[in-house]
Design an enzyme around this catalytic site. Structure first.
Site, PDB file in Angstrom:
ATOM      1  N   GLY A 154       0.759  -1.044  -0.146  1.00  0.00           N
ATOM      2  CA  GLY A 154      -0.122  -0.119  -0.061  1.00  0.00           C
ATOM      3  C   GLY A 154       0.933   1.038   0.017  1.00  0.00           C
ATOM      4  N   ALA A 165       1.246   3.122   3.511  1.00  0.00           N
ATOM      5  CA  ALA A 165       1.907   2.360   4.434  1.00  0.00           C
ATOM      6  C   ALA A 165       3.347   2.161   4.063  1.00  0.00           C
ATOM      7  CB  ALA A 165       1.342   0.802   4.768  1.00  0.00           C
ATOM      8  N   ASN A 166       3.767   1.760   2.685  1.00  0.00           N
ATOM      9  CA  ASN A 166       5.055   1.864   2.301  1.00  0.00           C
ATOM     10  C   ASN A 166       5.937   2.906   2.596  1.00  0.00           C
ATOM     11  OD1 ASN A 166       4.384  -0.535   1.350  1.00  0.00           O
ATOM     12  ND2 ASN A 166       4.228   0.183  -0.914  1.00  0.00           N
ATOM     13  N   ALA A 172       7.395   0.080  -5.223  1.00  0.00           N
ATOM     14  CA  ALA A 172       7.392   0.949  -4.088  1.00  0.00           C
ATOM     15  C   ALA A 172       8.767   1.911  -4.158  1.00  0.00           C
ATOM     16  CB  ALA A 172       7.345   0.042  -2.449  1.00  0.00           C
ATOM     17  N   ALA A 173       9.429   1.919  -5.266  1.00  0.00           N
ATOM     18  CA  ALA A 173      10.526   2.858  -5.433  1.00  0.00           C
ATOM     19  C   ALA A 173       9.986   4.254  -5.108  1.00  0.00           C
ATOM     20  CB  ALA A 173      11.047   2.828  -6.851  1.00  0.00           C
ATOM     21  N   GLY A 174       8.974   4.438  -5.606  1.00  0.00           N
ATOM     22  CA  GLY A 174       8.300   6.253  -5.464  1.00  0.00           C
ATOM     23  C   GLY A 174       8.095   6.185  -4.097  1.00  0.00           C
ATOM     24  N   ASP A 175       7.429   5.184  -3.150  1.00  0.00           N
ATOM     25  CA  ASP A 175       6.968   5.219  -1.608  1.00  0.00           C
ATOM     26  C   ASP A 175       8.367   5.512  -1.179  1.00  0.00           C
ATOM     27  OD1 ASP A 175       4.566   4.563  -2.939  1.00  0.00           O
ATOM     28  OD2 ASP A 175       4.906   2.642  -2.335  1.00  0.00           O
TER      29      ASP A 175
END
Ligand code: RIB
Length: 307
Positions: A38, A41-42, A248-251
Site C-alpha cells: 500500500g 503504508a510503504n 515501491a520505489a516512489g514510496d
C-alpha cells in the site's frame, strides 16, 4: 516533530515471472508471495525506518490480511493508534507481477481504503499539532485527500502529495500542497505533456508549479529527478544500483524525502536522501520489506554521497 501519512494499506499478492505477460497471454510464474504494501503504508515504513516518528492514518478490513498488515506496521514502529479497523469492507489488496528486469504491473482493489474519510480526517486534526509533514497519495478517496491537504495547510504542516496512481486533480487543491512528487508517467498524465528527457520534465514541472504548488519533483527512475521551484529548475542524476524490483520505489523516495525534511535538511539534500532511499529499496524484493534501515542508509550515503 513527526511525519503523518494518510493513505492506503494493502496486502500485496506478488508473482515473480520471467517477463510480464501480453494481453490474453498465459505465462508460468516462478514464485508467489503475500507481502504488506500500500503506497501510504510503504511511505510510513520508509520514513520510520530512517528514524522519523511517523503516524499512519488509514483503514484495514476486519480480516486476516488486516491483522497481518497492522502487525507489520507495528513491528516497524509506525504509530498505528489511529488506523481504523473497518468491519464493513475487506482489506485492500494489490495484484503485482514483477518481471526479471524488475519492471512491474500493479492492479489495486482498494477495499477498506475506499472508506477513508471523516474518522481519519479527525485523527489528522488531532495529530497536526506535533507534525511537520503530511504525506498523501491517491489510493484513498480524492475528497479525503483534498480535505486532508486543507487541514494540514491550515495547521502549517507541510503537505507532500505523491499523485499515484495518477488522476486529474482539481486546480484549487494545488495551493494547499507544498511539494508534488509525480513520476514521469503521472506528470505526463497531469499535464498532457510528453516527457522524454530532463528538459521536457522541467517543462512539465513548470506547468504544474504554475498551478500553485511551490515545489515539483518529478521522479524518473534511473534517469534521476528534476526539481522545479519558483526560483530554479534542475536535474539531479540517479544513484547507480542493480535494480531487482522497482515496486515501491516512489514510496521509498517520498518516505526518505519526508524523513530528511523533518530533520531539517535543505531541499536538495533531502531530495538526494529520498533518491538514496529509493535506490536501496529497488535492490531488494517487496514493498515494506525493501525499505532500508538507518544503518544501511547511512552506509550507502557515506559511500555514494559526499556533501
Ligand atoms: O507503490 C507500490 C504499492 O502500490 C504496492 O505496495 C501496492 O500495494 C500498491 O499500492
Amino acid at each position: 516533530m513527526s511525519v503523518i501519512v494518510l493513505g492506503s494499506i494493502n496486502m500485496d499478492l506478488v508473482v515473480h515471472t520471467a517477463r510480464l505477460p501480453q494481453p490474453g497471454e498465459t505465462l508460468m510464474g516462478k514464485t508467489f508471495k503475500t507481502m504488506p504494501g500500500g503506497k501510504g503504508a510503504n511511505q510510513a515504513v520508509a520514513s520510520t525506518q530512517l528514524g522519523a516518528t511517523t503516524h499512519m492514518l488509514g483503514r484495514v478490513g476486519n480480516d486476516g490480511f488486516g491483522e497481518t498488515l497492522l502487525a507489520s506496521l507495528r513491528q516497524y514502529g509506525v504509530g498505528c493508534d489511529r488506523i481504523t479497523i473497518d468491519s464493513s469492507t475487506p482489506s485492500g489488496i494489490a495484484l503485482i507481477e514483477v518481471g526479471d528486469t524488475g519492471e512491474n504491473h500493479i492492479i489495486v482493489v482498494p477495499g477498506a481504503n475506499g472508506n477513508v474519510g471523516e474518522d481519519e480526517l479527525q485523527g489528522l486534526e488531532s495529530l497536526c499539532q506535533d507534525a511537520t509533514i503530511l504525506l498523501l497519495q491517491l489510493e484513498i478517496p480524492l475528497d479525503s485527500v483534498i480535505a486532508a491537504a486543507k487541514i494540514a495547510h491550515d495547521h502549517h504542516v507541510k503537505v507532500i502529495l505523491d499523485p499515484a496512481p495518477a488522476k486529474s486533480l482539481p486546480l484549487d487543491v494545488y495551493p494547499f500542497l507544498d511539494i508534488l512528487t509525480p513520476n514521469q508517467t503521472e506528470a505526463e498524465q497531469l499535464t498532457g505533456l510528453s516527457i522524454t528527457n530532463s528538459q521536457t520534465a522541467i517543462a512539465a514541472g513548470k506547468a504544474l508549479q504554475q498551478r500553485g504548488v511551490p515545489i515539483v519533483i518529478i521522479t524518473m527512475g534511473e534517469a534521476g529527478v528534476v526539481i522545479v521551484t519558483d526560483k530554479t529548475a534542475r536535474h539531479i542524476p540517479a544513484f547507480t544500483v542493480e535494480a531487482v524490483d522497482m515496486v515501491a520505489a516512489g514510496d521509498a523516495f517520498n518516505g526518505g524525502l519526508a524523513a530528511a525534511l523533518v530533520e531539517e535538511h535543505p531541499l536538495d539534500d533531502a531530495v538526494m536522501r529520498g533518491m538514496a532511499t529509493a535506490a536501496l529499496a529497488v535492490t531488494q524484493s517487496g514493498a515494506q520489506e525493501s525499505m532500508p534501515n538507518s544503518q544501511t542508509f547511512q552506509a550507502f550515503l557515506s559511500q555514494n554521497y559526499k556533501h
